[in-house]
Each structure stands twice: as structure tokens, then as C-alpha cells.
Design a protein around this motif. Structure first.
Motif, PDB file in Angstrom:
ATOM      1  N   SER A  60      26.306  -0.190  61.767  1.00 42.58           N
ATOM      2  CA  SER A  60      25.665   0.206  60.516  1.00 42.58           C
ATOM      3  C   SER A  60      24.576   1.229  60.836  1.00 42.58           C
ATOM      4  CB  SER A  60      25.031  -1.011  59.845  1.00 42.58           C
ATOM      5  OG  SER A  60      23.876  -1.397  60.558  1.00 42.58           O
ATOM      6  N   ARG A  61      24.021   1.856  59.810  1.00 43.67           N
ATOM      7  CA  ARG A  61      22.942   2.825  60.055  1.00 43.67           C
ATOM      8  C   ARG A  61      21.753   2.153  60.727  1.00 43.67           C
ATOM      9  NH1 ARG A  61      18.772   6.219  57.156  1.00 43.67           N
ATOM     10  NH2 ARG A  61      18.514   4.505  55.696  1.00 43.67           N
ATOM     11  N   ASN A  62      21.407   0.976  60.284  1.00 43.08           N
ATOM     12  CA  ASN A  62      20.314   0.208  60.878  1.00 43.08           C
ATOM     13  C   ASN A  62      20.632  -0.128  62.329  1.00 43.08           C
ATOM     14  OD1 ASN A  62      19.361  -2.478  61.824  1.00 43.08           O
ATOM     15  ND2 ASN A  62      18.168  -2.491  59.937  1.00 43.08           N
ATOM     16  N   GLY A  63      21.858  -0.502  62.599  1.00 46.76           N
ATOM     17  CA  GLY A  63      22.295  -0.725  63.973  1.00 46.76           C
ATOM     18  C   GLY A  63      22.015  -2.111  64.532  1.00 46.76           C
ATOM     19  N   ASN A  64      21.166  -2.879  63.873  1.00 48.12           N
ATOM     20  CA  ASN A  64      20.831  -4.204  64.406  1.00 48.12           C
ATOM     21  C   ASN A  64      20.907  -5.290  63.339  1.00 48.12           C
ATOM     22  OD1 ASN A  64      20.171  -5.887  66.532  1.00 48.12           O
ATOM     23  ND2 ASN A  64      17.985  -5.801  66.051  1.00 48.12           N
ATOM     24  N   THR A  65      21.786  -5.095  62.360  1.00 51.91           N
ATOM     25  CA  THR A  65      21.947  -6.124  61.328  1.00 51.91           C
ATOM     26  C   THR A  65      22.766  -7.283  61.899  1.00 51.91           C
ATOM     27  OG1 THR A  65      24.052  -5.292  60.520  1.00 51.91           O
ATOM     28  CG2 THR A  65      22.067  -4.279  59.609  1.00 51.91           C
ATOM     29  N   LEU A  66      22.859  -8.361  61.127  1.00 54.00           N
ATOM     30  CA  LEU A  66      23.676  -9.502  61.533  1.00 54.00           C
ATOM     31  C   LEU A  66      25.120  -9.052  61.787  1.00 54.00           C
ATOM     32  CD1 LEU A  66      23.823 -12.538  61.992  1.00 54.00           C
ATOM     33  CD2 LEU A  66      24.147 -12.863  59.539  1.00 54.00           C
ATOM     34  N   SER A  67      25.643  -8.162  60.942  1.00 53.07           N
ATOM     35  CA  SER A  67      27.015  -7.667  61.137  1.00 53.07           C
ATOM     36  C   SER A  67      27.165  -7.009  62.502  1.00 53.07           C
ATOM     37  CB  SER A  67      27.373  -6.619  60.067  1.00 53.07           C
ATOM     38  OG  SER A  67      26.918  -7.002  58.808  1.00 53.07           O
ATOM     39  N   ASP A  68      26.216  -6.152  62.833  1.00 52.11           N
ATOM     40  CA  ASP A  68      26.267  -5.457  64.120  1.00 52.11           C
ATOM     41  C   ASP A  68      26.205  -6.443  65.280  1.00 52.11           C
ATOM     42  OD1 ASP A  68      26.043  -2.571  63.247  1.00 52.11           O
ATOM     43  OD2 ASP A  68      24.210  -3.324  62.346  1.00 52.11           O
ATOM     44  N   ARG A  69      25.292  -7.389  65.168  1.00 53.87           N
ATOM     45  CA  ARG A  69      25.083  -8.322  66.277  1.00 53.87           C
ATOM     46  C   ARG A  69      26.294  -9.228  66.478  1.00 53.87           C
ATOM     47  NH1 ARG A  69      20.340 -11.709  65.182  1.00 53.87           N
ATOM     48  NH2 ARG A  69      20.456 -12.291  67.367  1.00 53.87           N
ATOM     49  N   VAL A  70      26.857  -9.713  65.360  1.00 58.05           N
ATOM     50  CA  VAL A  70      28.022 -10.600  65.470  1.00 58.05           C
ATOM     51  C   VAL A  70      29.227  -9.824  66.001  1.00 58.05           C
ATOM     52  CG1 VAL A  70      29.684 -11.956  64.123  1.00 58.05           C
ATOM     53  CG2 VAL A  70      27.229 -12.284  63.774  1.00 58.05           C
ATOM     54  N   ALA A  71      29.429  -8.598  65.504  1.00 56.60           N
ATOM     55  CA  ALA A  71      30.571  -7.802  65.966  1.00 56.60           C
ATOM     56  C   ALA A  71      30.457  -7.543  67.470  1.00 56.60           C
ATOM     57  CB  ALA A  71      30.634  -6.484  65.194  1.00 56.60           C
ATOM     58  N   LEU A  72      29.275  -7.135  67.924  1.00 59.73           N
ATOM     59  CA  LEU A  72      29.097  -6.858  69.352  1.00 59.73           C
ATOM     60  C   LEU A  72      29.269  -8.122  70.188  1.00 59.73           C
ATOM     61  CD1 LEU A  72      26.185  -4.290  69.223  1.00 59.73           C
ATOM     62  CD2 LEU A  72      28.489  -3.894  70.132  1.00 59.73           C
ATOM     63  N   HIS A  73      28.790  -9.234  69.658  1.00 56.63           N
ATOM     64  CA  HIS A  73      28.913 -10.510  70.368  1.00 56.63           C
ATOM     65  C   HIS A  73      30.385 -10.859  70.606  1.00 56.63           C
ATOM     66  CE1 HIS A  73      27.410 -14.547  71.516  1.00 56.63           C
ATOM     67  NE2 HIS A  73      28.555 -14.977  70.996  1.00 56.63           N
ATOM     68  N   VAL A  74      31.173 -10.753  69.543  1.00 56.25           N
ATOM     69  CA  VAL A  74      32.588 -11.127  69.653  1.00 56.25           C
ATOM     70  C   VAL A  74      33.311 -10.155  70.582  1.00 56.25           C
ATOM     71  CG1 VAL A  74      34.748 -11.426  68.400  1.00 56.25           C
ATOM     72  CG2 VAL A  74      32.609 -12.289  67.425  1.00 56.25           C
TER      73      VAL A  74
END
Lengths: 425, 425, 425
Positions: C258-272
């Protein structure tokens, strides 16, 4: 004002080189008057000897007419008129006949640089002395020497120059340079001449946002005196500031940060060096050694950084007669000028853009996005789209340039275009 | 108190080594009484069996007089009096005749370390057992064995020691070590003897700023009991804390952070290791295994870190009879002591300096900046100038040392000098 | 719902592949109806041509029945019925006889990919055109050609699909995919079919915490229209979101933040991706090119990221007839599905655990810590102990997994066990 922003900095330096500057006295005053001929609005100000500024007291004014060492045959072996570095700055008057042994206590040379006359000062302790090359010193034989320093140390004034160029706002860009070193070129005349050119350049603006406060002061005592008189104003208004020094040689570019290290001045300076110069030396604040010591002192904390060529203390010619007119040149001065000019231009043209439209604007309707979409056809729009993606009313154009890792001028050009399209304001 | 801060730690350890410590019982009490002879003000406290602390209950007191395994010829093959590790700690009493098969269910040895008697405990489940080397075990033949453990498990007390050394302020440095392991040297006797030496050292201060809370407790149950009684006080007052363990061998230095990882304890420990030891092992909190588990538990969150030599669990001799008096030595204990001493010294001598002067002070008037300025002459003043550049009323001396990447003691020496010059307070 | 969560995504794609989708028209509507047969609760919605959304206006509806280029012999050289990419999307109707020169102005081919028919659109400027392979183009001779496009461009509607799956809370997970490209497989049919499978999977949950908002829209104009109608709701409720596209090939996994880069979506996607795939391409937001341009626009700022296989624009087949059914496969779709499923599972099962006990719990009493302590015996408890060490009422389970550098599912399994033990809630 000329169109191409080429100023005869080296010519000015040649004119100013012979003057015997110190932290006070006629040489410094003459220097200010010379600059005043170029910058008509420069105000020459002064404080009296004895003036107290924080922990410091302005010393007596020093003036010197002549000085020499004659041997017993009457030959002048060392002559102030050959090079004003031959006399320790602030030497008290003397007229004595001395043996070589007695004389030696008052001589300064550099064994490691046998061709260099060192630059020596004794502002706050009364003494007298001569500086000479190690080679000259080695030739001195046992003899009766006549030493004469025709100087005066008397209550008088310390002078400095101040130029205020008012802009649309009271917010200021602060530029400081020093005028207290005798005949040396990189440190220091490169500083005053580049600052003079910069002041000419800024004065030529049709309009500008910031006010500019440009000062020509003796180093240390001068900046302390200036702060003692102006600190509240400066702390309130200065948005960015630079201490201009050592900008005349061609060996390197270098950067010395403010104490904070991340002020607008630091960021703009690094941005310009990164995009224009690429390879440059990045010093730490621990490497400091000029008036940032005062401007960035705890409690003062002005955002003052320096872009330099070879930093004071880092080159062998520093503080000797070898830092002369052949160590610097017009082309190097112009290179430094361009960096400072570019920093000023960024500060002046930076703004916080605001989006006038929610979501992505329909660029194809405005003739800048292709109305036919085919693979790879939109590459040239990337920067414009990226700018729009970061216009959130908080990021300045400069912030966006840093985010996009692009030079400010490239971003600015596109932003102006977006303004014309009424997409941002 | 001796002048050179050399304490006979190894001698104390030798005296304490034979005692059969556990989380309760006479061995632990004797240990505390021995330390009390050195630290007169040590208070020996106790809680009753059955005392509830958070999720835990203090178990019955365990005492043991003798234990052995005799073969059918009446020869004692395994004898508690040879090594108190031979008995599983908290073994219930037993007096039985068993076949080898029956006996084997109660024997513990380490096939991978055939010369080591393992250290085994069963505090919270009633059982009995013997520990022996794998080599001893292999020699056991089919026979009728007579096993005797002359122990008692009865309501009594759990004992611990507490020493409070009041300072100028109520703010505390907290030092915890444990006294619950039988005859083992690095883990654990090195901890109590170094802590004893540290307490002696601190007691010898003419004056000191912090109060010191030094405790000698059984691991886990002891720290939980101590927290249950003192947590509010601790949370309010503890500024830094250390869990002292495994400080006696000479193989390595190591560091285990607090859960937070950036408390004053962590920063000071790393600073001293970095500047004094250079090469050391930096563990993560995930490698923890001692009482920081309680002190840094969520909601407790005391700033407790550990400087160790070979960390528990990381060396083969750990929790076996090989962790004996030859695994540690006085010189290694002194090395560890110096680190802890240095951390205490930093904590005691740290302060937030305040500048008494605005802008750079005129050091030449104070005889410490040369009154004659010649190239390269000011190098030795660099650190003093750098300290002054960071005295902003917020940075502590320790912060400044970290900013300047210099050892605290070097910065402190210069700061004291600056205080004498009345430049900072 | 099937037990193994295997959905016939490739079969769906084959069914949908021939339809001539665009940003409006019957092909898109038929696509939505096909999906509605699988997702019974999908609502098909529409806005009229002329509907204003922020800077955009919904164009007329486009429909096409037939199109071809015939040579003078009456042979159809280019035929829409062979491949719907042959016609520029949104071509206006035409029926003309043209020379090759005249025709050439309306032909699009890719010299660098001589076997590929390019995908070309002209939504907002009226024109007509044919796309063909460079090889086909080279064969065209001087001739009189008959060109026919039997299309209509008239006021009508733009259609999109919306599925709301209400959960325990009003907080939403937002999933968006697009349905506006004609016969191409990775970009775009892989997106709608994986999203359909995901919707099936979520609908099969017995209970779930979040509500799910799943939309099938035309790219750009569709997301802008959807935002114009739903932005306040979305900004209030969306906790995480994904733009599903390019998930069908087997060349790579990739991530666009995402533009923010550190949202829950970003963190969960990178984690998986980190724990399941290990090697994947991590793009920057500057590489974006799909509907995150709208969802992450300044002021919209929804937490929308994308996990993809080969990203749009990054593979040679992109936006040509080579992005066909042989470029993707069921197994790659399933691989992508597993990643999205895993992200949903994490979002659903994440919670902020709270410790019910102060200090370390006495695990031996609960049968999970050995009641006999012998060297090395506790290794398997490490993760459980580490979780307990970070349950501070602020860290979510997901935060703890990240802190411990362990996969969420491993941490979650242990946390459920700790819940059963009533150690955490």
C-alpha cells in the motif's frame, strides 16, 4: 545582475587579497567597503572594544603599518610588505635590537612545510611575533637583528557587514561568512566573494518568498557578537542557514551538517550534492571548526550547515601562505556558486502542494495521458503520476522529490505543469 | 574494604562449595549465614512453606543428612557425601532393597557426557532418585541394592537474603543473584560471591547517589516470592538492575538484555563491554533463562540485564559435576567484577550537565585553549569542545559519551574539569 | 463448499475466457452473471452512463457483435470472432472500403513481439481500430479492404458486482478485483476467479469475526465509481484490503505494498510470503499500476496491498494475446489461493492475548513443564515460554509472531493451548 549569473569572484578575490584583515582594524573595514561597492545596501556596523557578548569581550582594535626584521647590515630579511602573514596577527608594537637567540622566541615556522609561512594569531594575549618559512629561518645566522613592528592596539571598534533583503515573508534564509584572515584564498576569501555573488544573485530576483540575512563578520568573536544582538530574531525566523567558507579550490566537494543534522539546510544541501555532484565528502558535526560552533551551540540551535570544497584543516595549504591565489580559481568558485544557487532556488520554489481532486485525475481528458492505451505507452507519465500519488497536503515538493529519489528541479517542473492543469495548488 | 577492590571471591566459593543448597533447607541457610559474616547488614528473611506468590506456592522445606546406594556386599557405590549432586534435589526419604531393574527407574546419567554427574531437581513432584556418571552406571551389575536417602520434606521455610544500602536518593540500583544450586561453581556460586564483593565495594563508598537493593534468593520461586512482596516499591524506584550469574569462567564475556532491550541497564552494560572487552557475545532476550524471566515479565518490566562469562546452557559443563572449582578462577571472577564495578561507577557518576554560558566559552582566557593560534595546535582540546557542543541540558554525560563514541570515563574526566572551570554544572 | 478448499478456478476461467469484457457492455454483465451462479449472494449493481465520480464520468455503454477486415477477394484476414483482442476496445462502428495506406492508420501491432496481438483501448476518445500480430500485418498487400465493426456506443450502464458477507463485527476486510479485460488470462481473469474462490471459502466459515466486502469492478473507472459511493463507510471500517490481480502464472510470487507500506495488509502479506514462499519479489509503491492507485490515493488511504505472481507490466505476455489460457494453470491459481487463504486465516484468528497470571506461570503444575528438571529437557517449551514473555496486553498474536520471527500459525497453535490452560485470554 547578469543573465548567466557569472560574477567575477576571482577578480574580487585578487583585489581583496593584499589587505591585512584581522578581527578588527582598517584591513577588515576596507574589505567591507570594497564589498559595499558591489552590494550597495550592505550596512557596515561596529561594536566598541570592550563590548561584552556572552563569555567574550571585544578586544582593542589592531592596526599595522609596517614590520620587518633587519640584519646588522641593514638588509630586511623578513618584510610585512612582502606578505602580511609574516606578522603574528594582533602583535603589539616593538622596536628592538636582539640576538638570534632572543629573536627565536618570537619566530614561528613549520618544519614539516619548509616553504610555507604559517598563519598565527594572538588575539587575547599580548605578544609580538614573526612568521616565516622554515627555509628562511634556517638561513638566519648569529647576528644582531633589528625588529620593528609598527602596530597599534588601542580601544576602537570591531566592524562587520549586514545585508537584509526583504522577501514576501519574514521567514529568513541566513548566510554567514567571515572576513578576518589576512592574505589567504580558500580559507577565507573564497567565502566572502561567493557570498557577495550570492547576494547579487538574490538581489536580482523579481520576487522571492524568504527574506535574506547575509552577514560578513570576523570568525568566532564576530558570530558571538552578532548572536548576542540578534539571537531572538534569528531563532524566530531562520528557516535555513549556511556558513560559507572554503569554496574556492578544485580538489573536492564536502558537506558539514548542523548539530541537529536533519534540518532543512542539511536536507537541501545533501539533496543538491547527491544529485549534482554525486561524489562528495560527508563530514560529521564532530569535524566542525567554524562558526557553526556558535550557530549550532546548545540553546542557539540555528539550522546552519556548510557546503565546502576542501574543508578547513583538511588540506596541507590550510592556514599558510600556500593557501594563495593559485590554490583557487574562478571555475571552482563558480562550481560552488552553482551549488549554493541551487539550494537557494530549491528553498524559494519549494511549497506544499494540495490536490484539488479526489482519487486519480482523468489525465487523458487533459491531453497528457494517452487517450489510446497500448502496452508501454505511459512510461513518460510515471513521474507526474508519482507526484500526484504523494500530494497529501503534508508533503512539500521537496519531501516528494526525496520520496521519489528524484532531483527537486525535475519534480518542480512537473509540479508547475500540474498547477497549470489545475490539478494541484 | 581494601583499597584495590580485590576480594577473595574464589576463597569464598571454595568455602561455600560443599554446602548442599536447594530452594530451601539448611544448606541454603548456611550459605546466607556465611555471606552475612562478610556483609554484616545482610538481613536473612524467610517465608513459610505454603506461602502463595502469584501462580506459585512455596513447597515444603527439604533437608538431607545422608544418601547412598550399597551393593549386596555392603560397598557404597554411590555416596551423597562424595558429591551432593548424587541425589535428585528434593528427593523424598527412601530405605529399600531393589533389583538393578527397579533401581534403574530412579537413576539419572548423561550418556553424552560419561564422566559427568547431572544436576537433577524435582521440587514440585514427590519422587526420589540418584544421579551418577554414565561410567558409574555401566559398572552396575545385576544385584540386590540397598538404597537409602535420609532426607526430610516437611513444612518449614524458604530463606533469602536482602541488603539495603541507602544512598542520597530513594532511586535504586537492584542486584539479584541466586543461592539454590548444590556443588556447582560457575552456575551458581560465581553469582553470589561476585555479588558479595560488589556489595562490599558499594558499602565502602564515602557517599553515593543511588540506594542499592541486593538480594540472594532461590532462582524462580525466590524471585517470584520477592516480587510478590516488593513489586510496587521496585517498579517505583529501580533505575537499573542486574541478575548476576555465570561470572566465573574464562571462556567468554556475554550479555543478555532486558525484555525492553534499551533500558539504562542495557545501555550501560553494552557501553562497558564495548569499550573494555570489545569481543563479547550479545544474546537476545529470547535466549533468557534465569530470573529476568520474572523481573522482565509483562507488567513487572524491571530494567534487569545480565553481563556474564559463559552463559548458563551454553557450556558443556553446565548443570553437571564438571561445573566445579576448576572450571572457574579468581582472575576470571575479578574480570567480571571489574565490569560490574565499572557499570556501578558509571551509574553513580552520570549526571545531566548544564551549560553556564551561552555560545562557545572563551577557553583561552581559562588557560586551556592556546592563546596563540597556530595550525594543528588545538587537537588535544577536541573532546572538551565536543562535550560542550552537546551539553544542552537534556543529554546526560552517558548520552554524550555514546554520541561521541567515547568511553564514559574519558568523558567524565573532562566533564569534571569543565565543572572546575565553572563552565558546566 | 468442499473440505479441501479446492475450487475449479481454471475451469471457471476457461468458461469466462471467450467473453468480450470491457469497462461496460454485455460481456462484463455476462461475466458477473456467471460469477453470481457460484456466489448466490453477489449483487449486480450498475450506474448510468454520464454518472460523475470525482474527476471522472462514466462513458457510454459499448457493445460489439462482429468485426472483420476482408480483402478484395472477400477473405476475412482479421476476424473478431477468432480473438476479441483484434478490435480496439470501445471502437465506434465502421463499415468502409479502404486502401492499405488508409487502413494502416487504424492498425496496431507490436514489432518486438511479432506473434502477439496487442490489447488496445480507447475508452475516452472516439476512434476505431484493429489489433493484429506484426506477422499478420507484414502479409497485408496493397489492396482495397472492407472493414466492418458492428458495435454500438450508446447511453447505458456500467455494471459491477458486490458481495457483503457480514461477520461478528462491522470491521471489514475489503477485496477488490477487476472484470474489464477481454480474452486475457493472468491479467485479468486470474483475479476474478481467485476472488470467487476466496468468497466461497469465506462463505463457508461457521463463524467469523470480520465482515467481508468483495467487489468485481472495471479497473480505474470502476474503483473510482465505487469509492465515490462508499468512501466514508470504507474509511471507517476497512481494517485490511487486497487488490487481487495477476495470480495465475507460475513464474514468481510478488508483493506490491500500500502507499503507507506498513498497514496490517502489508504486514500480513509479507509475513505469509516470508514464511510460506521465502523467495519473492518485493515491489515498491512506485511500481504500482492497478486499483491501489485509487484505494491508496491521498485522502482515500485504504490499507490495500497486492500479492501477485508475475506483476502486470513485468512479463512479456502482458496485455497481449499471449497472456492466454496456456500462460496460467490450476496449480498456480491454487498456490496463490493458499496465500490469500492464509492471510484471511491470520486476520480472522489474530487477537490480543491477555495474561491471567503475574510473573511466569508454574507450568509444571499444568503438566506441560517437566516436573523433573534435567539439562536440555525444556527445549520444546521454548516457544510457549516466549509467547508468555510477550503477552503484555498490547501485542497482538501477530505482533508476537513477528517479534519471535516465527510463523503466525505456529504461535497461534500454542496460544490456543495456553488459552485452554487458562493462562491467557
Amino acid at each position: 545582475m547578469n543573465k548567466k549569473n557569472i560574477y567575477p569572484m576571482y577578480k574580487w578575490m585578487k583585489d581583496l587579497f593584499p589587505l591585512c584583515r584581522s578581527i578588527s582594524g582598517q584591513g577588515s573595514r576596507d574589505t567591507l567597503h570594497y564589498i559595499q561597492k558591489i552590494l550597495k545596501n550592505l550596512k557596515i556596523k561596529q561594536v566598541k572594544s570592550g563590548y561584552k557578548a556572552f563569555d567574550w569581550t571585544v578586544p582593542d582594535e589592531w592596526n599595522i603599518k609596517d614590520a620587518y626584521i633587519k640584519d646588522s647590515r641593514g638588509i630586511k630579511l623578513i618584510n610585512f610588505k612582502d606578505n602580511n602573514l609574516h606578522v603574528v596577527s594582533y602583535s603589539e608594537p616593538v622596536n628592538k635590537h636582539l640576538t638570534l637567540n632572543e629573536l627565536n622566541k618570537h619566530l614561528y615556522s613549520l618544519p614539516s612545510q619548509p616553504n610555507a609561512i604559517p598563519y598565527v594569531t594572538s588575539y587575547y594575549k599580548k605578544r609580538w611575533g614573526f612568521c616565516l618559512t622554515e627555509n628562511q629561518r634556517k638561513k638566519l645566522k648569529s647576528d644582531k637583528y633589528h625588529v620593528v613592528i609598527n602596530s597599534s592596539l588601542e580601544p576602537g571598534h570591531m566592524s562587520y557587514g549586514e545585508l537584509l533583503i526583504p522577501g514576501k515573508t519574514k521567514k529568513e534564509i541566513f548566510i554567514s561568512t567571515y572576513i578576518c584572515h589576512p592574505s589567504m584564498a580558500n580559507n577565507e576569501l573564497s567565502g566572502p566573494v561567493l557570498t557577495t555573488a550570492l547576494a547579487k544573485y538574490i538581489s536580482g530576483f523579481e520576487k522571492h518568498n524568504f527574506s535574506y540575512r547575509i552577514i560578513f563578520i570576523p570568525e568566532t568573536i564576530g558570530s558571538i557578537v552578532y548572536l548576542s544582538k540578534n539571537i531572538n530574531k534569528l531563532k524566530k525566523n531562520v528557516m535555513a542557514g549556511f556558513n560559507v567558507t572554503c569554496v574556492g579550490d578544485d580538489r573536492a566537494y564536502s558537506f558539514l551538517p548542523s548539530r541537529n543534522g536533519n534540518t532543512l539546510s542539511d536536507r537541501v544541501a545533501l539533496h543538491v550534492l547527491k544529485h549534482k555532484i554525486k561524489k562528495f565528502i560527508k563530514y560529521s558535526y564532530l569535524d566542525r571548526g567554524s562558526d557553526e560552533r556558535q550557530y549550532c551551540a546548545p540553546g542557539v540551535d540555528l539550522p546552519v550547515a556548510s557546503v565546502m570544497r576542501s574543508k578547513y584543516g583538511s588540506y596541507p595549504e590550510y592556514h599558510t601562505s600556500l593557501d594563495n591565489l593559485s590554490f583557487v580559481n574562478q571555475s571552482s568558485l563558480e562550481g560552488s556558486f552553482k551549488i549554493y544557487k541551487c539550494m537557494i532556488d530549491i528553498l524559494e520554489s519549494n511549497f506544499v502542494p494540495k490536490m484539488k481532486i479526489f482519487c486519480e485525475p482523468q489525465l487523458s481528458l487533459r491531453g497528457i495521458y494517452p487517450d489510446l492505451s497500448i502496452k508501454n505507452s505511459t512510461a513518460n507519465l510515471k513521474i507526474m503520476m508519482n507526484i500526484l500519488a504523494y500530494v497529501d497536503g503534508k508533503n512539500s515538493l521537496f519531501d516528494i522529490a526525496e520520496l521519489l529519489k528524484e532531483p527537486f528541479w525535475k519534480i518542480h517542473k512537473e509540479a508547475i505543469f500540474l498547477q497549470k492543469l489545475k490539478l494541484i495548488k
